[in-house]
Design an enzyme around this catalytic site. Structure first.
Site, PDB file in Angstrom:
ATOM      1  N   ASP A 217      28.555  -9.134   4.417  1.00 51.35           N
ATOM      2  CA  ASP A 217      29.917  -9.665   4.520  1.00 51.35           C
ATOM      3  C   ASP A 217      29.928 -10.812   5.529  1.00 51.35           C
ATOM      4  O   ASP A 217      29.499 -10.638   6.673  1.00 51.35           O
ATOM      5  CB  ASP A 217      30.837  -8.523   4.980  1.00 51.35           C
TER       6      ASP A 217
ATOM      7  N   GLU B  32      21.919  -3.903 -20.608  1.00 52.49           N
ATOM      8  CA  GLU B  32      22.242  -2.570 -20.104  1.00 52.49           C
ATOM      9  C   GLU B  32      22.665  -1.789 -21.339  1.00 52.49           C
ATOM     10  O   GLU B  32      23.802  -1.893 -21.798  1.00 52.49           O
ATOM     11  CB  GLU B  32      23.387  -2.619 -19.077  1.00 52.49           C
TER      12      GLU B  32
ATOM     13  N   ASP C 222      36.037  -9.063   6.337  1.00 55.57           N
ATOM     14  CA  ASP C 222      37.022  -8.206   5.650  1.00 55.57           C
ATOM     15  C   ASP C 222      36.406  -6.882   5.202  1.00 55.57           C
ATOM     16  O   ASP C 222      37.066  -6.078   4.539  1.00 55.57           O
ATOM     17  CB  ASP C 222      37.671  -8.943   4.466  1.00 55.57           C
TER      18      ASP C 222
ATOM     19  N   ASP D 213      26.387  -6.335 -19.664  1.00 56.61           N
ATOM     20  CA  ASP D 213      27.013  -5.034 -19.435  1.00 56.61           C
ATOM     21  C   ASP D 213      27.340  -4.365 -20.776  1.00 56.61           C
ATOM     22  O   ASP D 213      27.838  -5.017 -21.695  1.00 56.61           O
ATOM     23  CB  ASP D 213      28.307  -5.250 -18.630  1.00 56.61           C
TER      24      ASP D 213
ATOM     25  N   ASP E  45      30.161 -10.619   0.319  1.00 54.64           N
ATOM     26  CA  ASP E  45      30.616 -11.815  -0.395  1.00 54.64           C
ATOM     27  C   ASP E  45      29.448 -12.762  -0.653  1.00 54.64           C
ATOM     28  O   ASP E  45      28.313 -12.512  -0.223  1.00 54.64           O
ATOM     29  CB  ASP E  45      31.763 -12.499   0.369  1.00 54.64           C
TER      30      ASP E  45
HETATM   31  C1  NOJ Z   1      28.094  -0.483 -16.613  1.00 51.27           C
HETATM   32  C2  NOJ Z   1      28.284  -0.931 -15.200  1.00 51.27           C
HETATM   33  O1  NOJ Z   1      27.037  -0.930 -14.553  1.00 51.27           O
HETATM   34  C3  NOJ Z   1      29.252   0.042 -14.581  1.00 51.27           C
HETATM   35  O2  NOJ Z   1      29.331  -0.119 -13.191  1.00 51.27           O
HETATM   36  C4  NOJ Z   1      30.589  -0.163 -15.247  1.00 51.27           C
HETATM   37  O3  NOJ Z   1      31.487   0.815 -14.760  1.00 51.27           O
HETATM   38  C5  NOJ Z   1      30.483  -0.006 -16.761  1.00 51.27           C
HETATM   39  N1  NOJ Z   1      29.345  -0.664 -17.313  1.00 51.27           N
HETATM   40  C6  NOJ Z   1      31.708  -0.561 -17.435  1.00 51.27           C
HETATM   41  O4  NOJ Z   1      31.734  -1.956 -17.338  1.00 51.27           O
END
Ligand code: NOJ
Length: 556
Positions: free
Chosen positions: A39, A277, A43, A214, A47
């Site tokens: 940080d 992922e 805060d 994601d 960041d």
């Molecule tokens: C996988 C991400 O790594 C996780 O943190 C997130 O909650 C879910 N996808 C939904 O986007």
């Protein structure tokens, strides 16, 4: 002669790189969970400037690239995975200029930068969802069941708990596989495709070297959105193809993105990548995401979920290597991330096992992802008070297992360890990093930290571990240095060597790696000269004593 060592002895300099085409095939990529890394403004939330200031640490650690978790404009209903504007930086994390400066500074140090892209859903504050007409075209709205539409359209559950549907004021329902603040996009709409390609180009133009995609297995839903007819859907994620996960249709999207990434990179003489992922039910189905015309990498969560047993580890490694080899891709290993229990805790609360698992991972062919703090041996924090928790799954009665796949709940924890961290939720692996000092916030920033850090982390800080050859930080540094120097590590061939029960022995060109998964010493003929070990290994005449729960790299 007796040798004891935990740090490397000089190794021969690599004559060439020994690497196949593609920097990503054997890259070690460090995950920066931005809000918990460093940080700069006091805060209590990490960041972009804080991260930029710490880049020399990552360079010195020896990683090749950095993956930054989402820093885009977001109400933060799910740690930034609820994006309201994909081209803007959330003021919590800084400005677009800060992002630009971070990317440039990383490149100046020779580090590549990967950013997250979140295509399965947006925030409910996204302008598309805020506009009722646009929303109905670009998200998944359906009428409810029951006499007056009072029941959800099907039986799908949110991975954070509760139904995957929320009813609107107009009486219809919208789908959200995650939190209600994360409506799922309608990928049957070509405008959605066009928008995400434009977003990718925006960040590529800013210089990023790739995207972590994601929920890469989620964008396409089965036609008609059929019921599952099973009460415990969280258990099925990653165990079988579901009408909302791992549908074959997602691959057309990845093919289009690969064309975009290749086209963009070719025009500029660089390689930009996508990493999936994806929770797939088998190594074979996961390998479909890394076919030559799809994404470059896919996280190997089956390795992450493997118990600390030699047979189980060997079979998951074999299955992973065979599956990815069948499509010509490297395997992408990972042991920890911001969604799962840190592997020090997951592997029976044993730092010895965690260190050994890491050396094993870094000896395997392919690429590896490290999660910030694992190089310090940080454990999961399991005593966070309820009032500080932020994981949306906690508030919806779900479990982290639903968010990230099987194996993170307490029931399926390896060795029966309390792998659920704190009741299976994810704040315990997201506690801000300790950099220096004896007291919180341990140099995290000039203010406090958004989650409280344990009072006993003074000995785990970067400053405390630096220069201590027995520390986990120096073990990671030594391993990454050897990985860079030894031509036999990274991409390339691997085979198994004979080993006693409970012990794994794998060979790479010029190197042998032994892993003793048992809780006690095992003696065996010394296979070579020890280069690096996760625990002090002794060699007496020709016999090596492998400590329990240890991994050793041997020059052969
Ligand atoms: C996988 C991400 O790594 C996780 O943190 C997130 O909650 C879910 N996808 C939904 O986007």
């Amino acid at each position: 002669m007796t040798q004891e060592l935990t740090s490397p002895s000089p190794a021969p300099q690599a004559p060439g790189t020994g690497r196949g085409p593609g920097w990503w095939r054997d890259a070690v990529i460090y995950q920066v969970y931005l809000r918990s890394f460093a940080d700069s403004d006091g805060d209590g939330i990490g960041d972009l400037r804080g991260a930029r200031e710490r880049l020399p640490y990552l360079k010195d650690l020896g990683v090749d690239a950095v993956w930054l978790t989402p820093f885009y404009a977001s109400p933060q209903a799910d740690g930034g995975y609820d994006v309201a504007d994909y081209r803007a930086v959330d003021p919590l994390f800084g400005t677009l200029q800060d992002a630009d400066e971070l990317i440039r500074a990383a490149h100046d140090l020779g580090l590549r930068v990967i950013v997250d892209i979140v295509p399965n859903h947006t925030s409910d504050r996204h302008p598309w969802f805020q506009d009722p007409e646009l929303a109905r075209q670009r998200y998944l709205f359906r009428p409810g069941k029951g006499e007056s539409g009072e029941l959800p359209p099907n039986d799908w559950e949110s991975v954070f708990g509760g139904p995957a549907w929320t009813r609107t004021d107009r009486g219809d329902w919208y789908l959200h596989l995650f939190a209600p603040e994360q409506p799922d996009l309608n990928w049957d709409n070509p405008e959605v495709h066009a928008e995400f390609e434009a977003i990718m180009r925006f960040w590529l133009d800013l210089g990023v070297d790739g995207f972590r995609v994601d929920v890469a297995h989620g964008m396409i839903k089965a036609p008609g959105l059929p019921d599952i007819g099973h009460g415990a859907q969280a258990q099925l994620i990653g165990a079988q193809v579901l009408p909302f996960f791992d549908q074959d249709g997602v691959h057309a999207i990845h093919r289009a993105w690969r064309r975009l990434l290749d086209g963009y990179g070719d025009a500029r003489g660089k390689q930009v990548i996508g990493v999936a992922e994806a929770w797939a039910p088998s190594a074979e189905r996961l390998a479909l995401y890394v076919r030559p015309d799809e994404l470059h990498q896919a996280f190997n969560f089956q390795f992450l979920n493997a118990p600390w047993q030699s047979d189980a580890l060997r079979s998951v490694i074999d299955a992973s290597l065979a599956a990815t080899a069948s499509v010509g891709a490297p395997t992408t290993w990972v042991l920890s991330n911001h969604d799962v229990v840190r592997h020090t805790t997951r592997l029976g609360g044993s730092l010895a096992r965690a260190r050994a698992a890491t050396l094993l991972m870094l000896a395997l062919p392919g690429s590896a992802y490290l999660y910030q703090g694992e190089e310090l041996g940080l454990p999961e924090v399991t005593d966070l008070p309820d009032e500080v928790r932020q994981d949306p799954a906690f508030f919806r009665g779900g479990r982290a297992t639903g968010a990230v796949g099987p194996g993170t709940d307490t029931e399926s924890a390896p060795d029966g360890a309390a792998a659920g961290g704190q009741d299976g939720f994810r704040d315990g692996c997201r506690v801000p990093l300790p950099w220096s000092g004896e007291l919180p916030p341990y140099g995290f920033g000039p203010g406090g930290s958004w989650l409280p850090q344990p009072a006993d982390w003074g000995g785990l800080t970067v400053a405390a571990q630096t220069g201590d050859p027995a520390s986990t930080l120096e073990l990671y540094r030594a391993a990454l240095e050897l990985r860079r120097r030894l031509p036999g590590l990274g991409d390339g061939p691997m085979s198994w060597a004979p080993a006693p029960d409970g012990v794994l022995a794998l060979t790479r060109p010029g190197l042998l790696c032994t892993v003793n998964t048992l809780g006690h010493d095992v003696g065996l003929p010394a296979p070579g000269t020890p280069l690096l070990s996760s625990a002090p290994v002794t060699v007496d005449d020709a016999t090596a004593q492998l400590p329990g729960d240890s991994c050793t790299w041997w020059a052969i």
